[in-house]
Design an enzyme around this catalytic site. Sequence first.
Site, PDB file in Angstrom:
ATOM      1  N   HIS A 197      -4.013 -17.736  -4.681  1.00  0.00           N
ATOM      2  CA  HIS A 197      -5.156 -16.231  -3.829  1.00  0.00           C
ATOM      3  C   HIS A 197      -5.926 -17.076  -3.441  1.00  0.00           C
ATOM      4  O   HIS A 197      -6.679 -16.780  -2.595  1.00  0.00           O
ATOM      5  CB  HIS A 197      -5.491 -15.562  -4.617  1.00  0.00           C
ATOM      6  N   ASP A 198      -6.664 -18.738  -3.991  1.00  0.00           N
ATOM      7  CA  ASP A 198      -8.161 -19.373  -3.799  1.00  0.00           C
ATOM      8  C   ASP A 198      -7.082 -20.313  -2.389  1.00  0.00           C
ATOM      9  O   ASP A 198      -8.135 -21.511  -2.089  1.00  0.00           O
ATOM     10  CB  ASP A 198      -8.114 -20.162  -4.527  1.00  0.00           C
ATOM     11  N   ASP A 251      -1.740  -0.803  -4.245  1.00  0.00           N
ATOM     12  CA  ASP A 251      -1.899  -0.597  -4.540  1.00  0.00           C
ATOM     13  C   ASP A 251      -0.951  -0.763  -6.927  1.00  0.00           C
ATOM     14  O   ASP A 251       0.543  -1.473  -5.579  1.00  0.00           O
ATOM     15  CB  ASP A 251      -2.732   1.069  -4.727  1.00  0.00           C
ATOM     16  N   ASP A 264      -9.867 -16.529 -15.785  1.00  0.00           N
ATOM     17  CA  ASP A 264     -10.721 -16.859 -14.949  1.00  0.00           C
ATOM     18  C   ASP A 264     -11.920 -17.703 -15.171  1.00  0.00           C
ATOM     19  O   ASP A 264     -12.967 -17.401 -15.300  1.00  0.00           O
ATOM     20  CB  ASP A 264     -10.870 -15.562 -13.612  1.00  0.00           C
ATOM     21  N   GLU A 296      -8.078 -20.736 -15.861  1.00  0.00           N
ATOM     22  CA  GLU A 296      -8.310 -21.923 -14.715  1.00  0.00           C
ATOM     23  C   GLU A 296      -9.535 -23.426 -15.006  1.00  0.00           C
ATOM     24  O   GLU A 296      -9.946 -23.362 -15.413  1.00  0.00           O
ATOM     25  CB  GLU A 296      -8.581 -20.696 -13.774  1.00  0.00           C
ATOM     26  N   ASP A 331       1.098  -1.251   0.377  1.00  0.00           N
ATOM     27  CA  ASP A 331      -0.110  -0.207   0.042  1.00  0.00           C
ATOM     28  C   ASP A 331       0.819   1.262  -0.487  1.00  0.00           C
ATOM     29  O   ASP A 331       1.994   1.093   0.789  1.00  0.00           O
ATOM     30  CB  ASP A 331      -1.225  -0.374   1.256  1.00  0.00           C
ATOM     31  N   ASP A 379      -5.809 -11.565 -15.337  1.00  0.00           N
ATOM     32  CA  ASP A 379      -6.722 -11.709 -14.791  1.00  0.00           C
ATOM     33  C   ASP A 379      -7.863 -11.459 -15.634  1.00  0.00           C
ATOM     34  O   ASP A 379      -8.131 -10.351 -15.432  1.00  0.00           O
ATOM     35  CB  ASP A 379      -6.807 -12.358 -13.027  1.00  0.00           C
TER      36      ASP A 379
HETATM   37  C1  GLC Z   1     -11.386 -18.329  -9.487  1.00  0.00           C
HETATM   38  C2  GLC Z   1     -10.874 -17.051  -8.793  1.00  0.00           C
HETATM   39  C3  GLC Z   1     -11.485 -16.867  -7.285  1.00  0.00           C
HETATM   40  C4  GLC Z   1     -13.074 -16.702  -7.358  1.00  0.00           C
HETATM   41  C5  GLC Z   1     -13.757 -17.346  -8.565  1.00  0.00           C
HETATM   42  C6  GLC Z   1     -14.981 -16.255  -8.811  1.00  0.00           C
HETATM   43  O1  GLC Z   1     -11.721 -19.264  -9.293  1.00  0.00           O
HETATM   44  O2  GLC Z   1      -9.706 -17.838  -8.727  1.00  0.00           O
HETATM   45  O3  GLC Z   1     -10.634 -15.878  -6.333  1.00  0.00           O
HETATM   46  O4  GLC Z   1     -13.569 -16.691  -6.625  1.00  0.00           O
HETATM   47  O5  GLC Z   1     -13.016 -17.636  -9.633  1.00  0.00           O
HETATM   48  O6  GLC Z   1     -14.696 -15.392  -9.943  1.00  0.00           O
END
Ligand code: GLC
Length: 582
Positions: A353-354, A62, A233, A287, A54, A131
């Site tokens: 991140h998931d 940011d 995504d 993904e 940040d 993304d």
């Molecule tokens: C993908 C992303 C995840 C998001 C989901 C809905 O799985 O990696 O973070 O919550 O899509 O967009």
Amino acid sequence: MKKILLLSLISLTLYSCAEKKKEPIPTREEEQSIDKKWWKEAIVYQIYPRSFQDTDGDGVGDLQGIINRLDYVKDLGVTAVWLNPIYSSPNDDNGYDVSDYRNIMSDFGTMQDFDTMLSEMHARDIKLVMDIVVNHSSDEHPWFKESRSSRDNPYRDYYHWWPAEKGAPPYRYSLFDAEGNAWKYDEKTDAYYLHYFSQKQPDLNWENPKVRQEVYDIMTFWAEKGVDGFRLDAFQFAAKDTTFPEFPEGFEKNFIQYYAMQDGLHEYLKEMNEQVLSKYDVMSVAEGAGRTLEEAHELVDADRKEINMAYAFDGVDIPKVDGYKLSTFKETFSKWDSAFADKGWISIFLSNHDQARMVSRYANDSLPYRAPSAKMLNTFILTMRGTPYCYFGDELGMTNNPKLQNIEDYQDIAAINGYKKAKSQDEDMEAFMRNLRFGSRDHGRTPMQWDASENAGFTTGNPWLPLNPNYAEINTQAEEADENSVLNHFKKLTALRKNADALIYGDYELLIPEHPQVYAYTRSLGDEQFLIVLNFSQEQTSVELEGLSSFSELKINNYSNLKKTAKTLSLAPYQAVILAKS
Ligand code: GLC
């Protein structure tokens, strides 16, 4: 001591994919014909922008923060950055609900910041992968506002609607909904819309050619700006059976089979390839990789002209709150490798991140094992065949955050709504919380730990998620100064990989498959050959490997010594070594 031999044909006995013939190691001449691509050679560093740095004191990372830290990123030895969504968004799902695909989220900065960030990355030879979130948009996107305004609005067919006069729509499972139903009734037009994720993430209708054209135009907009790749995504969900049949009871347990990779997906990807991907030197990764290896293959078979690489979840699905078996881990990664040995390309990752932090899920985040086991996992990621994806903070060995105890401590919509749903269904809430403390996405999202000052140098304000209190010891400043840190080990690994084609393109062969604690394999290309030996346990152990004596050069070791005889390696807890033939 277990006597385990290195058997050259051992892989044949192990897997269902064992039809894989053992190919001779390619010679230097054959190597010339290897299909080399920058994205196969890339080392991807994933930045979750909310949590990286940040600069304006609002407690949220940011773009200016990323710009300020690019020398650090470069110094890691990574060559590309995958940035989670930075587009305008009401942040129901932290940017995965986009309300304007051509603008920057105000929390993160401006388009000018973006342009500066991109050129500063390119000045350092770092590529940028964006993304692209187009299975759904935000309900605050103008398309959806139009779509929901009347049944005959030109944008009506941008989304999936079910008129109420047809009765209740066939049940669909929602991943993020507190009630679990993916259909939401909308009074204005007396109809239900579909949202596989939260109510604020309505699914786009990919059968509508106008929607597809909008997406290609958006991608072209970013490609023209000079971005180097796209991560699609949740894209396997884009192709649905829009006749919306009733699904059998219990289908949610295996919902991918019903929800994803339906007819049309390959057509969409081919069209995207033709209209956008083939026109730029960009990498593409979607993904999810379908239900089977064959499906994954079809996505990335270069002859089919769809996308470049598969990103499959089998590996990250392995750890459970009560542990996992190394044999499952070895089988999973070996199976994926062998299925893509001749054609196609995969991604290698243990976190994103998931997921919660990898060292807490796969290894050991308590003293004295955290550092060696984090180094061991990084050694794995950076020595497998496939493009490695390293999640920010894993280069330091960041861990799950003990401050995330009660549901009030969590921010993630999946956790909060999952909790409400579990409660309403009378589930065992203690078990629910145990799972959350182990595996919540928020653990992977707590802010980057830069130094030992207040809030770890992440923000001067109030951080959006609490810093892990261990930042006093685990932070970049401390680790840069310590030559034996997880960070410096990570840098050695990237330096080695970048200069060793065998680690990128070389054959992978699993050794000692039955060993319960040790994962060992070779990577070979021409006369370049590496042996990687990883002790996944906190026990000391030893392995006997035939041919060990020819691997005389110790390239990487996460301990200061290695006990090695002509045939045997004795390994300390979580010891990880890379040896080369010299
Ligand atoms: C993908 C992303 C995840 C998001 C989901 C809905 O799985 O990696 O973070 O919550 O899509 O967009």
